[in-house]
Design a protein around this motif. Structure first.
Motif, mmCIF file in Angstrom:
data_model
loop_
_atom_site.group_PDB
_atom_site.id
_atom_site.type_symbol
_atom_site.label_atom_id
_atom_site.label_comp_id
_atom_site.label_asym_id
_atom_site.label_seq_id
_atom_site.Cartn_x
_atom_site.Cartn_y
_atom_site.Cartn_z
ATOM 1 N N GLY A 57 0.804 -1.206 0.000
ATOM 2 C CA GLY A 57 0.000 0.000 0.000
ATOM 3 C C GLY A 57 0.843 1.264 0.000
ATOM 4 O O GLY A 57 0.564 2.217 -0.734
ATOM 5 N N ALA A 106 2.567 1.661 -3.459
ATOM 6 C CA ALA A 106 1.613 2.105 -4.478
ATOM 7 C C ALA A 106 1.245 3.576 -4.273
ATOM 8 O O ALA A 106 1.121 4.335 -5.247
ATOM 9 N N SER A 142 1.978 6.544 -6.852
ATOM 10 C CA SER A 142 0.842 7.317 -7.340
ATOM 11 C C SER A 142 1.074 8.818 -7.180
ATOM 12 O O SER A 142 0.825 9.607 -8.104
ATOM 13 N N LEU A 171 -4.688 5.985 -8.036
ATOM 14 C CA LEU A 171 -4.800 4.548 -7.819
ATOM 15 C C LEU A 171 -6.155 4.090 -8.334
ATOM 16 O O LEU A 171 -7.170 4.759 -8.145
ATOM 17 N N THR A 173 -3.255 -6.033 -1.169
ATOM 18 C CA THR A 173 -2.049 -6.485 -1.883
ATOM 19 C C THR A 173 -2.311 -6.588 -3.378
ATOM 20 O O THR A 173 -1.501 -6.126 -4.201
ATOM 21 N N CYS A 202 -2.892 -3.126 -5.110
ATOM 22 C CA CYS A 202 -1.610 -2.417 -5.208
ATOM 23 C C CYS A 202 -0.707 -3.073 -6.251
ATOM 24 O O CYS A 202 0.013 -2.376 -6.980
ATOM 25 N N ASN A 236 -1.815 -1.831 -9.633
ATOM 26 C CA ASN A 236 -1.426 -0.444 -9.867
ATOM 27 C C ASN A 236 0.070 -0.299 -10.071
ATOM 28 O O ASN A 236 0.514 0.432 -10.960
#
Length: 348
Positions: A17, A20, A24, A31, A102, A105, A108
């Motif tokens: 997290g 990501a 982002s 996201l 998980t 993310c 992404n």
């Protein structure tokens, strides 16, 4: 009691997290919750678990009550009392949330890959390794000659695409029905580790895969669900990179093969936690066919599949240790050291 599976599940999801979120913000790209089997992940996974709950309760209730309506509430209540206790609910909620975080993310970070790593790819190097391993021949061409390009292509495609529903269905099955609660933690933890390691492998060795980089090798294949998926991913990547489509993800990355990693992980979990030999054979055959399909359709190079095997073995072993499994016979079998999620630090 220390619960390493808790720490690893939550830690892996939290790390994914954070990574990501940092990516982002750095790229100024939002996201996205990618849609898949049965809709968005936030809706898909709870629906599967709720469906599994009903599938667990309803047939048992009908059978045990002999379809007598007046007996059904007592039968259902007894099943909920004995199976859906605090430990089971904690496992389901924790496993579901950590996997959801998980996986989203992962999708992404995979989508951000070309923006972070640029256009440098290692397809040529891995393609040369493939040709060397096949004594100067193309693996795809050899497999097309061996299996043909008719009905076999459709069979391989069906097995390959079975992966899409397999992931959420297998997760729901182990969370809801694992006969030992630690088996559920083993599977959920190993899944999160595998997807995280797969994400790291994309950044360690960026590739597109032979089907995208050397598409001329696959022109003899018929139209299948797999070819439609590959075409969709191609245009999805183009939309994100070239056309600036918002709210979409690009999902093209070759090294390593998470199809191989996850199908092997499921086969290992079946082998070590279930007793039915027929089920063992089904999932080992599914894994073997998946490996062939990755090369046959050009999703992956041979090195991608080997890396997927390594990811599965590492995730399986670490998840087993974290959930309190004791490996025997040089790792060829195992047994749990606890019947609950409270796994002691030291295992005799």
């Amino acid at each position: 009691m220390y619960r390493p599976a808790y720490a690893l599940l939550i830690g892996t999801a939290a790390l994914m997290g954070v990574l990501a979120l940092i990516a982002s913000i750095s790229l100024d790209r939002p996201l996205v919750d990618p849609e898949g089997f049965l809709g968005p992940s936030w809706l898909r996974l709870p629906l599967l678990v709720f469906g599994a709950f009903l599938l667990d309760i309803l047939p048992r209730t009908l059978w045990a009550s002999r379809f007598r309506v007046k007996d059904m509430p007592a039968v259902a209540t007894e099943r909920i009392r004995t199976h859906w206790d605090r430990e089971r609910i904690t496992l389901v909620v924790l496993g579901l949330v950590c996997f959801y975080v998980t996986y989203v993310c992962y999708r992404n970070l995979k989508s951000f890959l070309p923006f972070i790593m640029g256009e440098d790819k290692y397809d040529r190097e891995l393609h040369l390794i493939d040709r060397a391993l096949f004594f100067g021949n193309e693996p795809a061409t050899v497999l097309h000659e061996i299996f043909g390009t008719g009905i076999s292509a459709h069979v391989l495609s069906s097995i390959y695409l079975w992966f899409l529903p397999l992931v959420p269905l297998a997760l729901a099955a182990w969370l809801v029905w694992s006969r030992n609660i630690t088996f559920g933690y083993w599977f959920a933890t190993s899944q999160c580790i595998a997807w995280s390691l797969g994400t790291a492998s994309y950044y360690a060795l960026p590739t597109l895969g032979p089907g995208f980089q050397y598409s001329y090798l696959y022109t003899d294949l018929p139209e299948t669900g797999t070819s439609a998926l590959m075409e969709g991913l191609f245009y999805g990547r183009k939309g994100v990179l070239r056309d600036g489509v918002e709210g979409a993800v690009q999902s093209v990355a070759g090294f390593a093969s998470l199809h191989v990693a996850i199908t092997l992980l499921v086969a290992l979990m079946v082998q070590y936690t279930l007793r039915n030999r027929w089920i063992h054979w089904i999932f080992w055959i599914n894994f073997a066919i998946t490996v062939v399909a990755t090369l046959y359709f050009g999703w992956h190079y041979i090195a991608d599949d080997f890396a997927g095997v390594v990811i599965a073995l590492v995730a399986f072993w670490v998840g087993g240790l974290a959930s309190g499994q004791k490996f025997d016979r040089h790792g060829l079998s195992s047994h749990p050291t606890s019947t609950t999620s409270q796994v002691p630090v030291e295992v005799d």
